[in-house]
Design an enzyme around this catalytic site. Structure first.
Site, PDB file in Angstrom:
ATOM      1  N   SER A  52       0.809  -1.219   0.000  1.00  0.00           N
ATOM      2  CA  SER A  52       0.000   0.000   0.000  1.00  0.00           C
ATOM      3  C   SER A  52       0.841   1.267   0.000  1.00  0.00           C
ATOM      4  O   SER A  52       0.325   2.348  -0.283  1.00  0.00           O
ATOM      5  CB  SER A  52      -0.942   0.019   1.213  1.00  0.00           C
ATOM      6  OG  SER A  52      -0.214   0.157   2.427  1.00  0.00           O
ATOM      7  N   LYS A  93       1.132   4.172   7.011  1.00  0.00           N
ATOM      8  CA  LYS A  93       0.442   5.037   6.047  1.00  0.00           C
ATOM      9  C   LYS A  93       1.031   6.442   6.118  1.00  0.00           C
ATOM     10  O   LYS A  93       1.776   6.791   7.020  1.00  0.00           O
ATOM     11  CB  LYS A  93      -1.059   5.111   6.359  1.00  0.00           C
ATOM     12  CG  LYS A  93      -1.786   3.772   6.401  1.00  0.00           C
ATOM     13  CD  LYS A  93      -1.888   3.110   5.038  1.00  0.00           C
ATOM     14  CE  LYS A  93      -2.644   1.783   5.143  1.00  0.00           C
ATOM     15  NZ  LYS A  93      -2.646   1.039   3.869  1.00  0.00           N
TER      16      LYS A  93
END
Length: 242
Positions: A52, A93
């Protein structure tokens, strides 16, 4: 008489060289070991479990994350956090919004916007829009809005927009801020703070001490090698001269 003088001079030279050699090894050990101790106190290693964050951080890559308080986090930071709503494992993230921000995507140019200001994101995977799906969210006070760099393959704040906090997580959920890539060798490097976020209120965070730590370890290793090599090189030269 000349031979005796040369012998004494040579002896003093070897003694001075031995002292300097020992000093170099001693200082090198302090720098080398001190650098590792310093790093152990400030950084934690993490393995990124998904893709991701590609291309910034590849799946399976090892990163060094600086242990910081959530209040120190700024937009653009890549953080390690754990939130029960997102799952049981630590996640990695990028912070794109902080408390009070209105985060939306996408502008006519396909960019992410913070409080109406388009943000250039050169770190994203691919050349398409900043998100394959449009969204809007207002970040509650004390919260962080998080997205992956691989927007088409990231389960992030966009997935949790219907939650009570509009997809955000509390600052207290942050364990550390990623400061460098440590593995694989071809990707080793310090994480750069995105320039686009520096113009926004609050600016960007300052890098941790990974550079001086690395310099201390490398300098220490060099001093140890040079100091340790002095003895064998001196004896080899002495045999040749004999």
């Amino acid at each position: 008489m000349s031979s005796s003088t040369e012998s004494r001079t040579d002896g003093r030279g070897r003694t001075t060289g031995s002292v300097l050699s020992g000093l170099a090894v001693a200082v090198g050990c302090v720098l080398f070991l001190g650098g590792f101790v310093w790093a152990a106190l400030i950084y934690r290693p993490y393995t990124v479990p998904t893709d991701s964050m590609t291309p910034t951080i590849a799946v399976g890559a090892r990163v060094l994350a600086e242990k910081v308080d959530g209040s120190e986090i700024r937009r653009g930071d890549i953080v390690v956090f754990k939130d029960s709503t997102w799952g049981d494992l630590p996640m990695v993230k990028r912070v794109v919004g902080v408390g009070g921000d209105k985060v939306s995507c996408c502008t006519k140019q396909g960019r992410l916007a913070i409080n109406g200001t388009p943000v250039e994101e050169p770190y994203l995977q691919g050349s398409g829009p900043a998100s394959p799906i449009g969204f809007k969210a207002k970040v509650p006070t004390g919260q962080l809005f998080l997205l992956g760099d691989h927007r088409s393959d990231s389960l992030d704040s966009r997935v949790h927009l219907t939650d009570g906090d509009h997809g955000s997580v509390p600052r207290s959920a942050v364990n550390a801020r990623v400061d460098a890539r440590a593995w694989p060798l071809g990707s080793v490097g310090v994480m750069q703070r995105p320039a686009a976020f520096s113009a926004l209120p609050g600016g960007t965070s300052q890098p941790g001490p990974v550079r001086p730590i690395t310099l201390a370890v490398v300098a220490g290793a060099v001093l140890i090698l040079v100091g340790a090599a002095y003895g064998p090189l001196t004896r080899r030269k002495a045999r040749k001269d004999a």
